[in-house]
Design a protein around this motif. Structure first.
Motif, PDB file in Angstrom:
ATOM      1  N   ILE A 189     -26.596  24.404  -9.564  1.00 23.99           N
ATOM      2  CA  ILE A 189     -27.022  23.138  -8.954  1.00 23.99           C
ATOM      3  C   ILE A 189     -25.893  22.109  -8.956  1.00 23.99           C
ATOM      4  CG2 ILE A 189     -28.591  21.167  -9.261  1.00 23.99           C
ATOM      5  CD1 ILE A 189     -30.734  23.092 -10.110  1.00 23.99           C
ATOM      6  N   ALA A 190     -25.012  22.169  -9.964  1.00 25.09           N
ATOM      7  CA  ALA A 190     -23.901  21.204 -10.045  1.00 25.09           C
ATOM      8  C   ALA A 190     -22.956  21.302  -8.863  1.00 25.09           C
ATOM      9  CB  ALA A 190     -23.136  21.406 -11.352  1.00 25.09           C
ATOM     10  N   ILE A 191     -22.956  22.430  -8.165  1.00 29.33           N
ATOM     11  CA  ILE A 191     -22.138  22.567  -6.961  1.00 29.33           C
ATOM     12  C   ILE A 191     -22.517  21.500  -5.937  1.00 29.33           C
ATOM     13  CG2 ILE A 191     -21.724  24.056  -4.945  1.00 29.33           C
ATOM     14  CD1 ILE A 191     -20.182  24.948  -7.339  1.00 29.33           C
ATOM     15  N   THR A 192     -23.804  21.135  -5.895  1.00 30.74           N
ATOM     16  CA  THR A 192     -24.257  20.139  -4.919  1.00 30.74           C
ATOM     17  C   THR A 192     -23.918  18.720  -5.347  1.00 30.74           C
ATOM     18  OG1 THR A 192     -26.469  19.944  -5.923  1.00 30.74           O
ATOM     19  CG2 THR A 192     -26.162  21.649  -4.247  1.00 30.74           C
ATOM     20  N   ALA A 193     -23.216  18.581  -6.478  1.00 35.16           N
ATOM     21  CA  ALA A 193     -22.812  17.255  -6.958  1.00 35.16           C
ATOM     22  C   ALA A 193     -21.317  17.164  -7.217  1.00 35.16           C
ATOM     23  CB  ALA A 193     -23.567  16.915  -8.248  1.00 35.16           C
ATOM     24  N   SER A 194     -20.604  18.263  -7.073  1.00 38.00           N
ATOM     25  CA  SER A 194     -19.167  18.264  -7.380  1.00 38.00           C
ATOM     26  C   SER A 194     -18.363  17.586  -6.277  1.00 38.00           C
ATOM     27  CB  SER A 194     -18.674  19.697  -7.568  1.00 38.00           C
ATOM     28  OG  SER A 194     -17.267  19.719  -7.665  1.00 38.00           O
ATOM     29  N   PRO A 195     -17.488  16.654  -6.623  1.00 38.30           N
ATOM     30  CA  PRO A 195     -16.672  15.970  -5.603  1.00 38.30           C
ATOM     31  C   PRO A 195     -15.741  16.901  -4.829  1.00 38.30           C
ATOM     32  CG  PRO A 195     -16.623  14.793  -7.697  1.00 38.30           C
ATOM     33  CD  PRO A 195     -17.255  16.112  -7.971  1.00 38.30           C
ATOM     34  N   VAL A 196     -15.444  18.085  -5.404  1.00 34.35           N
ATOM     35  CA  VAL A 196     -14.491  18.976  -4.743  1.00 34.35           C
ATOM     36  C   VAL A 196     -15.129  20.293  -4.302  1.00 34.35           C
ATOM     37  CG1 VAL A 196     -12.426  18.042  -5.835  1.00 34.35           C
ATOM     38  CG2 VAL A 196     -13.730  19.823  -7.015  1.00 34.35           C
ATOM     39  N   SER A 197     -16.447  20.402  -4.342  1.00 32.68           N
ATOM     40  CA  SER A 197     -17.078  21.629  -3.847  1.00 32.68           C
ATOM     41  C   SER A 197     -17.130  21.601  -2.327  1.00 32.68           C
ATOM     42  CB  SER A 197     -18.490  21.789  -4.416  1.00 32.68           C
ATOM     43  OG  SER A 197     -19.399  20.908  -3.795  1.00 32.68           O
ATOM     44  N   ALA A 198     -17.029  22.774  -1.718  1.00 29.17           N
ATOM     45  CA  ALA A 198     -17.042  22.848  -0.254  1.00 29.17           C
ATOM     46  C   ALA A 198     -18.367  22.349   0.305  1.00 29.17           C
ATOM     47  CB  ALA A 198     -16.790  24.292   0.185  1.00 29.17           C
ATOM     48  N   ALA A 199     -19.462  22.623  -0.397  1.00 25.14           N
ATOM     49  CA  ALA A 199     -20.774  22.192   0.092  1.00 25.14           C
ATOM     50  C   ALA A 199     -20.850  20.673   0.215  1.00 25.14           C
ATOM     51  CB  ALA A 199     -21.874  22.704  -0.848  1.00 25.14           C
ATOM     52  N   VAL A 200     -20.404  19.967  -0.821  1.00 26.40           N
ATOM     53  CA  VAL A 200     -20.452  18.502  -0.816  1.00 26.40           C
ATOM     54  C   VAL A 200     -19.497  17.926   0.229  1.00 26.40           C
ATOM     55  CG1 VAL A 200     -19.888  16.435  -2.166  1.00 26.40           C
ATOM     56  CG2 VAL A 200     -21.240  18.265  -3.198  1.00 26.40           C
ATOM     57  N   VAL A 201     -18.295  18.465   0.279  1.00 25.44           N
ATOM     58  CA  VAL A 201     -17.293  17.937   1.210  1.00 25.44           C
ATOM     59  C   VAL A 201     -17.750  18.114   2.657  1.00 25.44           C
ATOM     60  CG1 VAL A 201     -14.936  18.202   2.045  1.00 25.44           C
ATOM     61  CG2 VAL A 201     -15.402  18.313  -0.405  1.00 25.44           C
ATOM     62  N   VAL A 202     -18.258  19.291   2.983  1.00 28.28           N
ATOM     63  CA  VAL A 202     -18.711  19.560   4.353  1.00 28.28           C
ATOM     64  C   VAL A 202     -19.932  18.713   4.692  1.00 28.28           C
ATOM     65  CG1 VAL A 202     -19.749  21.322   5.827  1.00 28.28           C
ATOM     66  CG2 VAL A 202     -17.729  21.868   4.464  1.00 28.28           C
ATOM     67  N   PHE A 203     -20.868  18.607   3.767  1.00 31.69           N
ATOM     68  CA  PHE A 203     -22.077  17.815   4.010  1.00 31.69           C
ATOM     69  C   PHE A 203     -21.746  16.341   4.193  1.00 31.69           C
ATOM     70  CE2 PHE A 203     -26.316  16.192   2.158  1.00 31.69           C
ATOM     71  CZ  PHE A 203     -26.894  16.158   3.423  1.00 31.69           C
ATOM     72  N   SER A 204     -20.820  15.837   3.400  1.00 35.87           N
ATOM     73  CA  SER A 204     -20.444  14.430   3.535  1.00 35.87           C
ATOM     74  C   SER A 204     -19.831  14.159   4.903  1.00 35.87           C
ATOM     75  CB  SER A 204     -19.475  14.020   2.418  1.00 35.87           C
ATOM     76  OG  SER A 204     -18.230  14.676   2.556  1.00 35.87           O
ATOM     77  N   GLY A 205     -19.099  15.143   5.429  1.00 36.44           N
ATOM     78  CA  GLY A 205     -18.547  14.995   6.772  1.00 36.44           C
ATOM     79  C   GLY A 205     -19.632  14.900   7.832  1.00 36.44           C
ATOM     80  N   MET A 206     -20.716  15.657   7.631  1.00 39.21           N
ATOM     81  CA  MET A 206     -21.840  15.604   8.569  1.00 39.21           C
ATOM     82  C   MET A 206     -22.562  14.256   8.516  1.00 39.21           C
ATOM     83  SD  MET A 206     -23.535  19.342   7.838  1.00 39.21           S
ATOM     84  CE  MET A 206     -22.565  20.857   7.839  1.00 39.21           C
ATOM     85  N   LEU A 207     -22.509  13.607   7.349  1.00 37.63           N
ATOM     86  CA  LEU A 207     -23.236  12.348   7.167  1.00 37.63           C
ATOM     87  C   LEU A 207     -22.473  11.133   7.677  1.00 37.63           C
ATOM     88  CD1 LEU A 207     -24.584  12.969   3.543  1.00 37.63           C
ATOM     89  CD2 LEU A 207     -25.961  12.892   5.626  1.00 37.63           C
ATOM     90  N   GLU A 208     -21.169  11.257   7.847  1.00 35.44           N
ATOM     91  CA  GLU A 208     -20.355  10.100   8.240  1.00 35.44           C
ATOM     92  C   GLU A 208     -20.807   9.443   9.544  1.00 35.44           C
ATOM     93  OE1 GLU A 208     -16.239  11.116   8.129  1.00 35.44           O
ATOM     94  OE2 GLU A 208     -16.080  10.709   5.971  1.00 35.44           O
ATOM     95  N   PRO A 209     -21.203  10.218  10.584  1.00 31.22           N
ATOM     96  CA  PRO A 209     -21.673   9.555  11.811  1.00 31.22           C
ATOM     97  C   PRO A 209     -22.910   8.688  11.604  1.00 31.22           C
ATOM     98  CG  PRO A 209     -21.141  11.859  12.242  1.00 31.22           C
ATOM     99  CD  PRO A 209     -21.095  11.678  10.756  1.00 31.22           C
ATOM    100  N   PHE A 210     -23.612   8.898  10.488  1.00 36.13           N
ATOM    101  CA  PHE A 210     -24.804   8.098  10.186  1.00 36.13           C
ATOM    102  C   PHE A 210     -24.472   6.891   9.301  1.00 36.13           C
ATOM    103  CE2 PHE A 210     -26.196  12.428  10.994  1.00 36.13           C
ATOM    104  CZ  PHE A 210     -27.249  12.257  11.875  1.00 36.13           C
ATOM    105  N   GLY A 211     -23.187   6.677   9.057  1.00 37.95           N
ATOM    106  CA  GLY A 211     -22.777   5.532   8.249  1.00 37.95           C
ATOM    107  C   GLY A 211     -22.918   5.744   6.758  1.00 37.95           C
ATOM    108  N   ILE A 212     -23.036   6.994   6.336  1.00 36.62           N
ATOM    109  CA  ILE A 212     -23.156   7.317   4.907  1.00 36.62           C
ATOM    110  C   ILE A 212     -21.856   7.951   4.443  1.00 36.62           C
ATOM    111  CG2 ILE A 212     -24.387   8.715   3.204  1.00 36.62           C
ATOM    112  CD1 ILE A 212     -26.856   8.484   4.990  1.00 36.62           C
ATOM    113  N   GLY A 213     -21.218   7.326   3.464  1.00 37.18           N
ATOM    114  CA  GLY A 213     -19.920   7.776   3.004  1.00 37.18           C
ATOM    115  C   GLY A 213     -19.989   8.826   1.907  1.00 37.18           C
ATOM    116  N   TYR A 214     -18.836   9.362   1.600  1.00 40.22           N
ATOM    117  CA  TYR A 214     -18.657  10.387   0.567  1.00 40.22           C
ATOM    118  C   TYR A 214     -19.147   9.884  -0.786  1.00 40.22           C
ATOM    119  CZ  TYR A 214     -15.694  13.428  -2.420  1.00 40.22           C
ATOM    120  OH  TYR A 214     -15.205  14.288  -3.365  1.00 40.22           O
ATOM    121  N   LEU A 215     -18.774   8.651  -1.145  1.00 43.00           N
ATOM    122  CA  LEU A 215     -19.178   8.082  -2.427  1.00 43.00           C
ATOM    123  C   LEU A 215     -20.686   7.824  -2.471  1.00 43.00           C
ATOM    124  CD1 LEU A 215     -17.889   7.256  -5.097  1.00 43.00           C
ATOM    125  CD2 LEU A 215     -17.677   4.934  -4.224  1.00 43.00           C
ATOM    126  N   ASP A 216     -21.265   7.452  -1.343  1.00 45.46           N
ATOM    127  CA  ASP A 216     -22.719   7.241  -1.277  1.00 45.46           C
ATOM    128  C   ASP A 216     -23.460   8.527  -1.625  1.00 45.46           C
ATOM    129  OD1 ASP A 216     -22.446   4.575  -0.401  1.00 45.46           O
ATOM    130  OD2 ASP A 216     -22.188   5.234   1.668  1.00 45.46           O
TER     131      ASP A 216
END
Length: 432
Positions: free
Chosen positions: A140-167
């Protein structure tokens, strides 16, 4: 035809599960072959960004391992576990969660599982309790790791909605961590106490239970430095990703995008570790974390490509059928992610395959709250860290039953996923 194509996807996923390890990726590739050349589907997008991020991060982790950094971290973890051995069911998942959070891969758990099993046995604690939740925490920690591929890719998908990586991190880190700790408390009551377990008593009577001496660690001179370099790189990744986000906007029009920045930073970390600790770069290729990481890359290539091919080919039908259901019951997204990750065997592959379609159907808050459900890799008892935990518990308390789902990890995993998603739905609206 849709059902035939779905049957092909499931058949090759199950074939991959039977092959195990890197065979999951091989079978996924064959599935793409059958869907495309056999059934006329257009191949979906290859998850190149996911694969490259995993490669870069694993390269840095493997360099740190060769430099002795992982041994140093395990030594510190053992000190923590032995400081309060009766609380090992609570402390063990904290250790595996933090190590995965920092490294971006759950494979770091291998090195701590023997320590957890031994400390539990020495103190009369049923080893299945800390081992099961420790494995779940590492997934489960993979979904919270700042350097996991899952988090990095998902954060990229969220950027068009105004939600940042830190959010995203501000939601997923506290919710998944709290869920793992709460589940650990529940695990204290799962299964018979060790002295009452008939399997343990039988093994004890046969002389199969041995007392091992405490492990000794030969910490290399550059071990601490390698950990420091890696940790500072993670901090740099988080700071840079925040500075270039649209929400913060301190660096506008960055020359180096976020995904590429993470790759560059991690490759730089690997270079600095190699130079500063004077390790042989060729020895990194033989590191256990490197082999596991490259196997993960092949698995993501095959399985995510297979999933992307089917989803992209039927995206309109999926939106039509799922749209109305999700509008009334948004939590069903978590259920869909749960079953997808159970089959795709990768948090990153599941995120890449389903989240683009999900974000077209639900609001970003729902997607973020449901994100932890991509960590359901424990359902089928064939995941490497799960099998390793069973193998390392000589008391027999951590076991896989005759039925597919009656293993020691199923109940803790289900509880942790449900709590993570529930807390996500509670916290996400307050943060975003």
């Amino acid at each position: 035809m849709v059902w035939i194509q779905l049957a092909v996807v499931l058949a090759f996923i199950f074939l991959g599960a039977r092959l195990g390890s890197i065979g999951i990726g091989f079978a996924g590739g064959v599935g793409v072959l059958v869907l495309s050349l056999g059934l006329g589907m257009t191949p979906g997008g290859i998850p190149i960004d996911v694969i490259l991020i995993i490669m870069a991060v694993i390269g840095a982790v493997a360099a740190m391992q060769v430099a002795g950094g992982l041994d140093y971290l395990v030594q510190q973890a053992e000190r923590v576990l032995r400081s309060k051995p009766k609380q090992i069911t609570i402390l063990a998942p904290i250790v595996t969660y933090v190590m995965t959070l920092l490294a971006g891969t759950g494979h770091t758990a291998y090195s701590t599982l023997p320590v957890i099993a031994e400390v539990a046995k020495e103190n009369g604690v049923r080893p299945s309790r800390p081992l099961s939740i420790s494995v779940i925490a590492s997934q489960i920690a993979i979904t919270a790791s700042p350097v996991s591929a899952a988090v990095v890719v998902f954060s990229g998908m969220l950027e068009p909605f105004g939600i940042g990586y830190l959010d995203l991190l501000m939601v997923v880190i506290p919710t998944t961590f709290a869920a793992c700790i709460l589940t650990a408390f529940v695990c204290n009551f799962l299964g018979l106490d060790l002295e009452k377990d008939p399997v343990y008593q039988d093994r004890l009577a046969k002389g199969l239970i041995k007392t091992r001496e405490s492990r000794t660690y030969d910490i290399k001179p550059g071990a601490r430095l390698s950990v420091l370099i890696f940790a500072l790189t993670i901090v740099a990744v988080v700071i840079y990703a925040t500075l270039i986000s649209d929400k913060v906007g301190i660096i506008e029009h960055p020359v180096l995008p976020r995904n590429e920045a993470i790759m560059v930073f991690m490759l730089t970390a690997a270079t600095l570790i190699t130079l500063c600790t004077k390790i042989d770069a060729s020895s990194i290729l033989n590191a256990q974390t490197f082999r596991s990481g490259m196997s993960a890359c092949v698995c993501v290539l095959g399985v995510a490509w297979l999933g992307n091919t089917f989803v992209a080919g039927h995206i309109d039908q999926i939106k039509l059928v799922a749209g109305e259901l999700l509008e009334g019951y948004p939590w069903l997204l978590a259920v869909a992610l749960f079953f997808a990750s159970m089959l795709l065997y990768s948090q990153a592959a599941t995120t890449r395959a389903l989240m683009p379609a999900a974000l077209a159907l639900v609001d970003p808050v729902t997607a973020i709250a449901s994100f932890a459900a991509v960590g359901a890799l424990f359902v089928l008892p064939t995941y490497p860290t799960l099998l390793a935990a069973v193998e390392m518990d000589e008391t027999g308390s951590t076991r896989i039953g005759k039925l597919v789902f009656n293993h020691s990890f199923f109940v803790p995993g289900m509880i942790a996923i449900v709590l993570s998603v529930a807390l996500g739905f509670l916290v996400a609206p307050m943060v975003l």
